[in-house]
Design a protein around this motif. Structure first.
Motif, PDB file in Angstrom:
ATOM      1  N   LYS A  85     -44.223  49.522   1.731  1.00  0.00           N
ATOM      2  CA  LYS A  85     -44.454  50.655   0.834  1.00  0.00           C
ATOM      3  C   LYS A  85     -43.118  51.367   0.681  1.00  0.00           C
ATOM      4  CE  LYS A  85     -47.093  54.860   0.200  1.00  0.00           C
ATOM      5  NZ  LYS A  85     -48.065  55.793   0.775  1.00  0.00           N
ATOM      6  N   TRP A  86     -42.573  51.282  -0.533  1.00  0.00           N
ATOM      7  CA  TRP A  86     -41.250  51.865  -0.785  1.00  0.00           C
ATOM      8  C   TRP A  86     -41.312  53.383  -0.719  1.00  0.00           C
ATOM      9  CZ3 TRP A  86     -37.104  48.976  -0.652  1.00  0.00           C
ATOM     10  CH2 TRP A  86     -37.183  47.629  -0.971  1.00  0.00           C
ATOM     11  N   LEU A  87     -40.388  53.991   0.024  1.00  0.00           N
ATOM     12  CA  LEU A  87     -40.214  55.439   0.035  1.00  0.00           C
ATOM     13  C   LEU A  87     -39.096  55.833  -0.917  1.00  0.00           C
ATOM     14  CD1 LEU A  87     -40.565  56.040   3.868  1.00  0.00           C
ATOM     15  CD2 LEU A  87     -42.328  56.203   2.093  1.00  0.00           C
ATOM     16  N   ALA A  88     -38.120  54.976  -1.040  1.00  0.00           N
ATOM     17  CA  ALA A  88     -37.031  55.138  -2.009  1.00  0.00           C
ATOM     18  C   ALA A  88     -36.569  53.736  -2.377  1.00  0.00           C
ATOM     19  CB  ALA A  88     -35.871  55.936  -1.420  1.00  0.00           C
ATOM     20  N   HIS A  89     -36.287  53.514  -3.644  1.00  0.00           N
ATOM     21  CA  HIS A  89     -35.844  52.202  -4.116  1.00  0.00           C
ATOM     22  C   HIS A  89     -34.811  52.436  -5.203  1.00  0.00           C
ATOM     23  CE1 HIS A  89     -36.900  47.950  -5.682  1.00  0.00           C
ATOM     24  NE2 HIS A  89     -36.101  47.878  -4.653  1.00  0.00           N
ATOM     25  N   GLU A  90     -33.605  52.883  -4.783  1.00  0.00           N
ATOM     26  CA  GLU A  90     -32.583  53.337  -5.723  1.00  0.00           C
ATOM     27  C   GLU A  90     -31.481  52.317  -5.957  1.00  0.00           C
ATOM     28  OE1 GLU A  90     -31.223  57.001  -4.080  1.00  0.00           O
ATOM     29  OE2 GLU A  90     -33.069  58.059  -4.585  1.00  0.00           O
ATOM     30  N   ARG A  91     -31.328  51.321  -5.090  1.00  0.00           N
ATOM     31  CA  ARG A  91     -30.245  50.355  -5.242  1.00  0.00           C
ATOM     32  C   ARG A  91     -30.593  49.366  -6.347  1.00  0.00           C
ATOM     33  NH1 ARG A  91     -29.998  47.508  -0.149  1.00  0.00           N
ATOM     34  NH2 ARG A  91     -28.115  46.571  -0.970  1.00  0.00           N
ATOM     35  N   PRO A  92     -29.801  49.357  -7.418  1.00  0.00           N
ATOM     36  CA  PRO A  92     -30.138  48.488  -8.548  1.00  0.00           C
ATOM     37  C   PRO A  92     -29.912  47.020  -8.217  1.00  0.00           C
ATOM     38  CG  PRO A  92     -28.032  49.539  -8.931  1.00  0.00           C
ATOM     39  CD  PRO A  92     -28.592  50.135  -7.674  1.00  0.00           C
ATOM     40  N   TYR A  93     -30.699  46.182  -8.800  1.00  0.00           N
ATOM     41  CA  TYR A  93     -30.504  44.745  -8.705  1.00  0.00           C
ATOM     42  C   TYR A  93     -30.649  44.174 -10.098  1.00  0.00           C
ATOM     43  CZ  TYR A  93     -35.610  44.601  -8.815  1.00  0.00           C
ATOM     44  OH  TYR A  93     -36.914  44.743  -9.180  1.00  0.00           O
ATOM     45  N   GLY A  94     -30.272  42.929 -10.217  1.00  0.00           N
ATOM     46  CA  GLY A  94     -30.302  42.287 -11.529  1.00  0.00           C
ATOM     47  C   GLY A  94     -28.896  41.984 -11.988  1.00  0.00           C
ATOM     48  N   SER A  95     -28.684  42.005 -13.295  1.00  0.00           N
ATOM     49  CA  SER A  95     -27.402  41.637 -13.898  1.00  0.00           C
ATOM     50  C   SER A  95     -26.483  42.841 -14.023  1.00  0.00           C
ATOM     51  CB  SER A  95     -27.625  41.054 -15.289  1.00  0.00           C
ATOM     52  OG  SER A  95     -28.392  39.890 -15.213  1.00  0.00           O
ATOM     53  N   PHE A  96     -25.214  42.620 -13.752  1.00  0.00           N
ATOM     54  CA  PHE A  96     -24.166  43.620 -13.970  1.00  0.00           C
ATOM     55  C   PHE A  96     -23.204  43.028 -14.991  1.00  0.00           C
ATOM     56  CE2 PHE A  96     -25.964  44.595  -9.954  1.00  0.00           C
ATOM     57  CZ  PHE A  96     -25.850  45.964  -9.796  1.00  0.00           C
ATOM     58  N   LEU A  97     -22.708  43.863 -15.898  1.00  0.00           N
ATOM     59  CA  LEU A  97     -21.872  43.364 -16.987  1.00  0.00           C
ATOM     60  C   LEU A  97     -20.860  44.409 -17.408  1.00  0.00           C
ATOM     61  CD1 LEU A  97     -21.372  41.256 -19.348  1.00  0.00           C
ATOM     62  CD2 LEU A  97     -23.011  42.612 -20.655  1.00  0.00           C
ATOM     63  N   ARG A  98     -19.587  43.977 -17.587  1.00  0.00           N
ATOM     64  CA  ARG A  98     -18.556  44.814 -18.214  1.00  0.00           C
ATOM     65  C   ARG A  98     -17.719  43.916 -19.097  1.00  0.00           C
ATOM     66  NH1 ARG A  98     -17.510  50.054 -15.803  1.00  0.00           N
ATOM     67  NH2 ARG A  98     -16.146  50.512 -17.531  1.00  0.00           N
ATOM     68  N   GLN A  99     -17.290  44.456 -20.228  1.00  0.00           N
ATOM     69  CA  GLN A  99     -16.393  43.742 -21.129  1.00  0.00           C
ATOM     70  C   GLN A  99     -15.225  44.647 -21.492  1.00  0.00           C
ATOM     71  OE1 GLN A  99     -19.184  42.405 -24.258  1.00  0.00           O
ATOM     72  NE2 GLN A  99     -18.575  40.341 -23.644  1.00  0.00           N
ATOM     73  N   PHE A 100     -14.037  44.045 -21.630  1.00  0.00           N
ATOM     74  CA  PHE A 100     -12.819  44.773 -21.958  1.00  0.00           C
ATOM     75  C   PHE A 100     -12.071  44.032 -23.037  1.00  0.00           C
ATOM     76  CE2 PHE A 100     -13.823  45.435 -17.551  1.00  0.00           C
ATOM     77  CZ  PHE A 100     -13.754  46.804 -17.430  1.00  0.00           C
ATOM     78  N   ASN A 101     -11.530  44.779 -24.002  1.00  0.00           N
ATOM     79  CA  ASN A 101     -10.631  44.201 -24.987  1.00  0.00           C
ATOM     80  C   ASN A 101      -9.227  44.307 -24.400  1.00  0.00           C
ATOM     81  OD1 ASN A 101      -9.075  43.469 -27.140  1.00  0.00           O
ATOM     82  ND2 ASN A 101     -10.290  44.578 -28.629  1.00  0.00           N
ATOM     83  N   LEU A 102      -8.611  43.179 -24.106  1.00  0.00           N
ATOM     84  CA  LEU A 102      -7.314  43.168 -23.438  1.00  0.00           C
ATOM     85  C   LEU A 102      -6.167  43.508 -24.372  1.00  0.00           C
ATOM     86  CD1 LEU A 102      -7.797  39.971 -21.277  1.00  0.00           C
ATOM     87  CD2 LEU A 102      -8.039  42.358 -20.563  1.00  0.00           C
ATOM     88  N   GLY A 103      -6.333  43.308 -25.664  1.00  0.00           N
ATOM     89  CA  GLY A 103      -5.243  43.575 -26.594  1.00  0.00           C
ATOM     90  C   GLY A 103      -4.157  42.517 -26.460  1.00  0.00           C
ATOM     91  N   ASP A 104      -3.093  42.696 -27.198  1.00  0.00           N
ATOM     92  CA  ASP A 104      -1.962  41.763 -27.136  1.00  0.00           C
ATOM     93  C   ASP A 104      -1.121  42.102 -25.910  1.00  0.00           C
ATOM     94  OD1 ASP A 104      -2.798  40.670 -29.527  1.00  0.00           O
ATOM     95  OD2 ASP A 104      -1.610  42.077 -30.718  1.00  0.00           O
ATOM     96  N   GLY A 105      -0.220  41.276 -25.533  1.00  0.00           N
ATOM     97  CA  GLY A 105       0.690  41.596 -24.445  1.00  0.00           C
ATOM     98  C   GLY A 105       0.126  41.344 -23.057  1.00  0.00           C
ATOM     99  N   ILE A 106      -0.975  40.599 -22.954  1.00  0.00           N
ATOM    100  CA  ILE A 106      -1.558  40.258 -21.659  1.00  0.00           C
ATOM    101  C   ILE A 106      -1.436  38.752 -21.476  1.00  0.00           C
ATOM    102  CG2 ILE A 106      -3.703  40.163 -20.311  1.00  0.00           C
ATOM    103  CD1 ILE A 106      -2.561  42.983 -20.588  1.00  0.00           C
TER     104      ILE A 106
END
Length: 145
Positions: free
Chosen positions: A78-99
């Motif tokens: 019986k959960w008393l607290a269930h705050e830690r997320p699970y599942g997919s994590f995603l980040r995207q970045f535009n690197l631009g030129d010069g990388i």
């Protein structure tokens, strides 16, 4: 407009609730990004993520980071607290030129993903020679920084 007050705390709670709700899709991963000399360093917090689930790819100038944290089945609890997320994590970045995308490297240690993104040789500062002519018509070479 008496009923139109903006409550930033309510907005933050709504945003936090949407980030913690696993039905909403991929979670964002908190990160720090800084430049050190001739490369950028990106540190992302991904505690409890299986290193084998981490996927980094570069498509053109877009760097994509994906990771998975699986929920441990706890039948009969019986959960008393269930705050830690699970599942997919995603980040995207535009690197631009010069990388230098071909030289990007990554490590995962103590729940932190560190990605090193080098600046390409052509984007580094360089000296440029400037030719100047005098009134007598002779050439002098001037080096600019």
């Amino acid at each position: 407009m008496a009923g139109m007050l903006f409550d930033p705390f309510r907005e933050m709670d709504r945003l936090a609730a949407s980030m913690l709700d696993t039905r909403q899709g991929p979670r964002l991963m908190p990160m720090d990004i800084y430049r050190e000399g001739d490369h950028y360093v990106l540190n992302a917090d991904l505690p409890g993520v299986d290193p084998g689930s981490i996927d980094l790819d570069v498509d053109g100038q877009v760097l994509t980071i994906r990771a998975e944290r699986t929920a441990r089945s706890q039948e009969g609890v019986k959960w008393l607290a269930h705050e830690r997320p699970y599942g997919s994590f995603l980040r995207q970045f535009n690197l631009g030129d010069g990388i230098a995308t071909e030289n990007i490297s990554a490590t995962y240690d103590n729940g932190v993903l560190s990605v090193t993104v080098p600046v390409s040789e052509r984007a580094k500062p360089r000296k440029i020679e400037v030719s100047a002519s005098t009134t007598t018509g002779s050439q002098h070479q001037v080096t600019a920084s």
